[in-house]
Motif scaffolding. Structure first.
Motif, PDB file in Angstrom:
ATOM      1  N   SER A 114       0.944  -1.241   0.128  1.00  0.00           N
ATOM      2  CA  SER A 114       0.036  -0.160  -0.027  1.00  0.00           C
ATOM      3  C   SER A 114       0.960   1.131  -0.160  1.00  0.00           C
ATOM      4  CB  SER A 114      -0.882   0.000   1.214  1.00  0.00           C
ATOM      5  OG  SER A 114      -1.568   1.344   1.381  1.00  0.00           O
ATOM      6  N   ASN A 115       2.019   1.355   0.810  1.00  0.00           N
ATOM      7  CA  ASN A 115       2.974   2.321   0.778  1.00  0.00           C
ATOM      8  C   ASN A 115       3.432   2.450  -0.507  1.00  0.00           C
ATOM      9  OD1 ASN A 115       2.150   2.951   3.368  1.00  0.00           O
ATOM     10  ND2 ASN A 115       4.057   1.845   4.182  1.00  0.00           N
ATOM     11  N   PHE A 116       3.861   1.346  -0.993  1.00  0.00           N
ATOM     12  CA  PHE A 116       4.735   1.344  -2.436  1.00  0.00           C
ATOM     13  C   PHE A 116       3.822   2.100  -3.554  1.00  0.00           C
ATOM     14  CE2 PHE A 116       5.438  -0.510  -6.604  1.00  0.00           C
ATOM     15  CZ  PHE A 116       6.697  -0.018  -6.932  1.00  0.00           C
ATOM     16  N   GLN A 117       2.704   1.634  -3.380  1.00  0.00           N
ATOM     17  CA  GLN A 117       1.531   1.891  -4.291  1.00  0.00           C
ATOM     18  C   GLN A 117       1.200   3.644  -4.125  1.00  0.00           C
ATOM     19  OE1 GLN A 117      -1.910  -0.590  -4.177  1.00  0.00           O
ATOM     20  NE2 GLN A 117      -2.678   0.258  -5.900  1.00  0.00           N
ATOM     21  N   ALA A 118       1.112   4.025  -2.971  1.00  0.00           N
ATOM     22  CA  ALA A 118       1.253   5.309  -2.766  1.00  0.00           C
ATOM     23  C   ALA A 118       2.293   6.181  -3.224  1.00  0.00           C
ATOM     24  CB  ALA A 118       0.741   5.811  -1.063  1.00  0.00           C
ATOM     25  N   THR A 119       3.301   5.632  -2.958  1.00  0.00           N
ATOM     26  CA  THR A 119       4.675   6.051  -3.532  1.00  0.00           C
ATOM     27  C   THR A 119       4.511   6.513  -4.879  1.00  0.00           C
ATOM     28  OG1 THR A 119       5.794   5.468  -1.535  1.00  0.00           O
ATOM     29  CG2 THR A 119       7.032   6.018  -3.651  1.00  0.00           C
ATOM     30  N   ILE A 120       4.137   5.413  -5.608  1.00  0.00           N
ATOM     31  CA  ILE A 120       4.221   5.251  -7.242  1.00  0.00           C
ATOM     32  C   ILE A 120       3.266   6.573  -7.592  1.00  0.00           C
ATOM     33  CG2 ILE A 120       3.544   4.263  -9.205  1.00  0.00           C
ATOM     34  CD1 ILE A 120       6.005   3.139  -7.916  1.00  0.00           C
ATOM     35  N   VAL A 121       1.910   6.545  -6.800  1.00  0.00           N
ATOM     36  CA  VAL A 121       0.942   7.572  -7.242  1.00  0.00           C
ATOM     37  C   VAL A 121       1.561   8.858  -7.218  1.00  0.00           C
ATOM     38  CG1 VAL A 121      -1.103   8.657  -6.652  1.00  0.00           C
ATOM     39  CG2 VAL A 121      -1.077   6.015  -6.916  1.00  0.00           C
ATOM     40  N   LYS A 122       2.311   9.069  -6.039  1.00  0.00           N
ATOM     41  CA  LYS A 122       2.971  10.569  -5.455  1.00  0.00           C
ATOM     42  C   LYS A 122       4.075  10.831  -6.707  1.00  0.00           C
ATOM     43  CE  LYS A 122       6.334  12.488  -2.476  1.00  0.00           C
ATOM     44  NZ  LYS A 122       7.647  11.959  -2.352  1.00  0.00           N
ATOM     45  N   HIS A 123       4.847   9.829  -7.076  1.00  0.00           N
ATOM     46  CA  HIS A 123       5.653  10.295  -8.293  1.00  0.00           C
ATOM     47  C   HIS A 123       5.119  10.109  -9.738  1.00  0.00           C
ATOM     48  CE1 HIS A 123       9.683   9.989  -5.759  1.00  0.00           C
ATOM     49  NE2 HIS A 123       8.909   9.366  -5.223  1.00  0.00           N
ATOM     50  N   LEU A 124       4.140   9.523  -9.717  1.00  0.00           N
ATOM     51  CA  LEU A 124       3.478   9.865 -11.171  1.00  0.00           C
ATOM     52  C   LEU A 124       2.689  11.120 -11.262  1.00  0.00           C
ATOM     53  CD1 LEU A 124       1.374   6.378 -12.144  1.00  0.00           C
ATOM     54  CD2 LEU A 124       2.916   7.606 -13.483  1.00  0.00           C
ATOM     55  N   THR A 125       2.375  11.543 -10.287  1.00  0.00           N
ATOM     56  CA  THR A 125       1.705  12.996  -9.955  1.00  0.00           C
ATOM     57  C   THR A 125       3.020  13.978 -10.348  1.00  0.00           C
ATOM     58  OG1 THR A 125      -0.063  12.117  -8.539  1.00  0.00           O
ATOM     59  CG2 THR A 125       0.110  14.417  -8.726  1.00  0.00           C
ATOM     60  N   THR A 126       3.927  13.778  -9.653  1.00  0.00           N
ATOM     61  CA  THR A 126       4.980  14.950  -9.696  1.00  0.00           C
ATOM     62  C   THR A 126       5.523  14.635 -11.436  1.00  0.00           C
ATOM     63  OG1 THR A 126       5.788  14.540  -7.696  1.00  0.00           O
ATOM     64  CG2 THR A 126       7.460  15.380  -9.006  1.00  0.00           C
ATOM     65  N   SER A 127       5.576  13.281 -11.793  1.00  0.00           N
ATOM     66  CA  SER A 127       5.977  13.163 -13.251  1.00  0.00           C
ATOM     67  C   SER A 127       5.232  13.978 -14.189  1.00  0.00           C
ATOM     68  CB  SER A 127       6.250  11.773 -13.436  1.00  0.00           C
ATOM     69  OG  SER A 127       6.648  11.530 -14.803  1.00  0.00           O
ATOM     70  N   ARG A 128       3.903  13.779 -13.999  1.00  0.00           N
ATOM     71  CA  ARG A 128       2.881  14.217 -14.826  1.00  0.00           C
ATOM     72  C   ARG A 128       3.093  15.830 -14.841  1.00  0.00           C
ATOM     73  NH1 ARG A 128      -2.682  14.717 -12.272  1.00  0.00           N
ATOM     74  NH2 ARG A 128      -1.535  16.043 -11.085  1.00  0.00           N
TER      75      ARG A 128
END
Length: 184
Positions: A38-52
């Motif tokens: 769950s933490n990994f998934q939240a981290t990926i979402v955070k980085h995808l948002t920053t990447s976007r």
């Protein structure tokens, strides 16, 4: 009480206390993989948002008239780089659904259409990652490129995005445009 009885009673009490203390610890350890995912998934979402957000800044930095610009004739144009980067999100995430990737493309290679396509592609990717289950992250997927776990697919997706955004930044530099400051 003799010393032997006292020692046995002491050991019995210690085992019961230890078992009582171990049960919550065992439960927490059993839950750790799901929590870590769950933490990994939240981290990926955070980085995808920053990447976007960062990718959109790179896309916006190129003048509309230069969206067809290529560093060298065999390379993709700036518009094609940004489109390919965005289509890659679908290729990586399609593994989770088992469906054939259908990334679509912008209406045209104009700045307006490409920027809208980039934004929509990232928004779709973020929504998809938010819905993934722990089982999907653990599962091993097979593709033409080999086998990868769900976790590896997400990391590969971010890596692919970074690679092509960095290429797009070189297009900006070759036009004398300073790319937006790096965001992490």
């Amino acid at each position: 009480m003799n010393q032997r009885v006292t020692h046995r009673l002491y050991n019995k009490i210690c085992r019961r206390v230890a078992m009582g203390a171990l049960l919550p610890i065992a439960f927490a350890l059993a839950m750790l993989p799901a929590a870590a995912q769950s933490n990994f998934q939240a981290t990926i979402v955070k980085h995808l948002t920053t990447s976007r957000d960062f990718t959109l800044k790179v896309a916006e930095a190129m003048p509309a008239a230069d969206y067809g610009y290529k560093l060298t004739p065999p390379q993709m144009s700036f518009a094609e780089q940004m489109t390919h980067l965005s289509q890659g999100l679908v290729y990586f995430l399609s593994q989770f659904s088992g469906e054939k990737p259908n990334p679509g493309k912008p209406k045209s290679e104009s700045k307006e259409d490409v920027v809208a396509f980039v934004r929509q592609s990232f928004d779709n990717a973020i929504a998809t990652v938010q819905k993934l289950t722990p089982e999907q992250l653990e599962k091993t997927y097979k593709s033409e490129a080999g086998t990868s776990t769900g976790t590896e697919l997400l990391l590969g997706m971010l890596d692919h995005t970074t690679h092509h955004r960095a290429s797009a930044e070189m297009y900006l530099r070759s036009k004398g445009i300073t790319p937006p400051e790096y965001q992490y």
